[in-house]
Design an enzyme around this catalytic site. Structure first.
Site, PDB file in Angstrom:
ATOM      1  N   ALA A 129       0.813  -1.221   0.000  1.00  0.00           N
ATOM      2  CA  ALA A 129       0.000   0.000   0.000  1.00  0.00           C
ATOM      3  C   ALA A 129       0.846   1.271   0.000  1.00  0.00           C
ATOM      4  CB  ALA A 129      -0.917   0.010   1.224  1.00  0.00           C
ATOM      5  N   ASN A 130       2.161   1.137  -0.002  1.00  0.00           N
ATOM      6  CA  ASN A 130       3.031   2.312   0.114  1.00  0.00           C
ATOM      7  C   ASN A 130       3.238   3.046  -1.194  1.00  0.00           C
ATOM      8  OD1 ASN A 130       4.417  -0.193  -0.460  1.00  0.00           O
ATOM      9  ND2 ASN A 130       6.315   1.003  -0.486  1.00  0.00           N
ATOM     10  N   CYS A 131       2.914   2.421  -2.342  1.00  0.00           N
ATOM     11  CA  CYS A 131       3.167   3.087  -3.616  1.00  0.00           C
ATOM     12  C   CYS A 131       2.207   2.583  -4.688  1.00  0.00           C
ATOM     13  CB  CYS A 131       4.616   2.873  -4.068  1.00  0.00           C
ATOM     14  SG  CYS A 131       5.042   1.140  -4.362  1.00  0.00           S
ATOM     15  N   ILE A 133      -0.580   1.609  -7.315  1.00  0.00           N
ATOM     16  CA  ILE A 133      -2.013   1.325  -7.228  1.00  0.00           C
ATOM     17  C   ILE A 133      -2.421   1.040  -5.786  1.00  0.00           C
ATOM     18  CG2 ILE A 133      -3.844  -0.247  -7.977  1.00  0.00           C
ATOM     19  CD1 ILE A 133      -2.184  -0.674 -10.561  1.00  0.00           C
ATOM     20  N   SER A 257      -3.672  -9.783 -13.642  1.00  0.00           N
ATOM     21  CA  SER A 257      -3.372  -8.994 -14.843  1.00  0.00           C
ATOM     22  C   SER A 257      -3.867  -9.756 -16.060  1.00  0.00           C
ATOM     23  CB  SER A 257      -1.863  -8.751 -14.960  1.00  0.00           C
ATOM     24  OG  SER A 257      -1.528  -8.243 -16.239  1.00  0.00           O
ATOM     25  N   TYR A 288       6.280 -13.576 -14.617  1.00  0.00           N
ATOM     26  CA  TYR A 288       5.197 -12.653 -14.268  1.00  0.00           C
ATOM     27  C   TYR A 288       3.851 -13.189 -14.762  1.00  0.00           C
ATOM     28  CZ  TYR A 288       2.457  -8.334 -14.044  1.00  0.00           C
ATOM     29  OH  TYR A 288       1.487  -7.396 -13.778  1.00  0.00           O
TER      30      TYR A 288
END
Length: 409
Positions: A129-131, A133, A257, A288
C-alpha cells in the site's frame, strides 16, 4: 414498455417520479402523475434499500398536525418528509452476475466508485500500500473513513505514504498504520499474522495488491524464485493464516493482470519447477505471466472452498502498463512504460476496479469472478481449469508446510 426521456444517468428518475422509503428501509417509487407506485426503479428495474442510521444531526419525529413522519436537521432546522438516507440507497444484491449492470468503466476513478459511501468502522488490509495502485487504493478508502493497515516491507516508505494521505486529509492519519510484511519470507508472513491478530478481530477488505515485475533471477530466503513467492505463495499463506478474521462481510480482492492469458503452466502434472524455475529456464516476463495466472487460479479455488461461509473473493486486472514503480527493475520496461503513459490509466483509474470489487453492494453473494474495468470479464480458459486450480492449491499447501517444517528443524 413505457418510453422514458434520455438521460446520462441510469439512476436518474424520469419526470414525475420520486423515491420514498418504507419503515423497513425498502425504497418505493411513486409516480405523481398517474398515482401509481412500484418497488423497482423505473429505469433500471432494480430494487433498492436504505441502510444504517440517519446522518449526523438528523432526527425523525411524527408530526401530529400533518399526520406523518418528518425528518429534521437539528443544525439548520431544515424539515423534510424525505428520508435523507435515500441519497445513499443501495441496490439489493443479486445472486446472478448477468443481472449486475455496469455502473463504471475504464475511465472511472476510485473516488467515483466510492462516492456517497461511509466506510467508518471498516478495516482494510492492503499489501504493497506504500506506492502505486496500492497507495491510491489506500488513499481513496481512507478518505471515506476506512481504517487502513499498510502491509509493506519498508517502514520509511509506508510512513511517507501515510504522511501524504494526512497532508491531504489530516483526520485520516489516525486511521492509517504500518505493519511490517516481507513477502519474500514465510516466517515474516507468520510474524505479521501474529501481530495483526493481536490488534484486530475482523478484516472487511483484504486486498492482495503487492507484486513484482521484470526481476533479474533471484531466490528468496525460502529458496524459491522471487516472482512466484512474492506474487502468489506468500499471499496464499497470508490469506489462509488470517482466516479466523474473515466472515460473510469480508471481501478478498486479488490483483492479477491480463498477462495471465499468456502463461504457460501445464494443466496436468504441475510441479514446483514450473512455478519456481531454475536460472537457466527463467524468463522474467513468463515468470510474471505465470504468477498472474496463479492469482486467478487461487482466487477461484478459494471462492469455491469458502463459498459456504459467504466470503466473496474476486481477482482483478487494474489496467495495462499503468505508470507505477512496477517497472523499476529493468531500463527497457521503464522506457516502454514512459512511452505509453499518456495512453494508459491514471493511478486513480487503476485502483477503481479493486475498490469496486471490495465495496460494491451489488456484488454481495457473488464470488470467484474476474473483473476488468469495474465489470465482470471472462478470464483465460486455462484459469478456469478446476484441475489446475486444485493442483496449484495442493502444491502451494505442500510447499508452505515443507518450507516451514525445514526451517523449524
Amino acid at each position: 414498455m413505457m418510453s422514458l426521456p434520455d438521460t446520462d444517468s441510469e439512476d436518474e428518475l424520469p419526470p414525475g417520479w420520486e423515491e420514498r422509503a418504507t419503515d423497513d428501509g425498502t425504497v418505493c417509487y411513486v409516480n405523481q402523475q398517474n398515482k401509481t407506485s412500484q418497488w423497482t426503479h423505473p429505469r433500471t428495474g432494480r430494487s433498492k434499500r436504505i441502510t444504517g442510521e440517519l446522518p449526523l444531526g438528523w432526527e425523525k419525529y411524527y408530526d401530529e398536525q400533518l399526520k406523518k413522519f418528518i425528518f429534521l436537521n437539528k443544525e439548520t432546522q431544515q424539515r423534510s418528509n424525505v428520508d435523507p438516507r435515500l441519497a445513499f440507497a443501495v441496490e439489493e444484491p443479486t445472486q446472478n452476475v448477468a443481472q449486475v449492470r455496469q455502473r463504471f468503466d475504464s475511465c472511472s476513478t476510485a473516488l467515483q466508485v466510492l462516492h456517497g459511501k461511509d466506510l467508518h468502522g471498516r478495516i482494510a488490509l492492503i499489501t504493497g500500500a506504500n506506492c502505486g495502485i496500492g497507495f491510491e487504493t489506500a488513499r481513496s478508502l481512507s478518505q471515506h473513513g476506512c481504517e487502513i493497515i499498510f502491509a509493506c516491507r519498508s517502514r520509511a516508505s509506508a510512513e511517507a505514504a501515510i504522511d501524504r494521505i494526512a497532508q491531504e486529509r489530516p483526520s485520516a492519519r489516525a486511521r492509517c498504520r504500518f505493519v511490517a510484511l516481507d513477502l519474500s519470507s514465510l516466517r515474516a508472513v507468520q510474524q505479521f499474522v501474529q501481530e495483526i491478530k493481536q490488534s484486530v478481530s475482523h478484516i472487511d477488505y483484504l486486498i492482495l495488491n503487492a507484486g513484482v515485475f521484470a526481476l533479474p533471477y533471484a531466490r528468496t530466503v525460502d529458496g524459491l524464485e522471487t516472482t512466484f513467492q512474492v506474487s502468489h505463495l506468500s499471499h496464499f499463506y497470508l490469506t489462509l493464516q488470517l482466516e479466523t478474521l474473515f466472515d460473510y462481510k469480508t471481501r478478498i480482492v486479488v490483483l492479477s493482470s491480463e498477462s495471465h492469458r499468456f502463461a504457460n503452466l501445464p494443466v496436468d502434472n504441475l510441479a514446483v519447477h514450473h512455478l519456481s524455475p531454475p536460472a537457466e529456464k527463467y524468463w522474467s516476463m513468463m515468470a510474471y505471466n505465470n504468477a498472474k495466472l496463479c492469482n486467478v487460479l487461487f482466487a477461484q479455488e478459494l471462492a469455491q472452498r469458502w463459498k459456504q461461509r459467504g466470503i466473496s473473493v474476486f481477482s482483478v486486472h487494474p489496467g495495462n502498463m499503468v505508470s507505477t514503480e512496477l517497472s523499476r527493475n529493468y531500463w527497457f520496461y521503464r522506457w516502454l512504460f514512459a512511452i505509453v503513459r499518456i495512453f494508459t490509466k491514471s493511478l486513480q483509474q487503476a485502483a477503481a476496479t479493486s475498490i469496486y470489487c471490495a465495496t460494491a453492494n451489488e456484488l454481495t453473494g457473488l464470488s470467484g469472478l474476474y473483473f476488468n474495468n469495474c465489470f465482470f470479464c471472462e478470464p483465460s480458459k486455462l484459469s478456469k481449469s478446476a484441475a489446475l486450480q486444485q493442483q496449484l492449491w495442493q502444491l502451494s499447501e505442500h510447499l508452505v508446510s515443507e518450507l516451514l517444517e525445514n526451517q523449524s528443524n
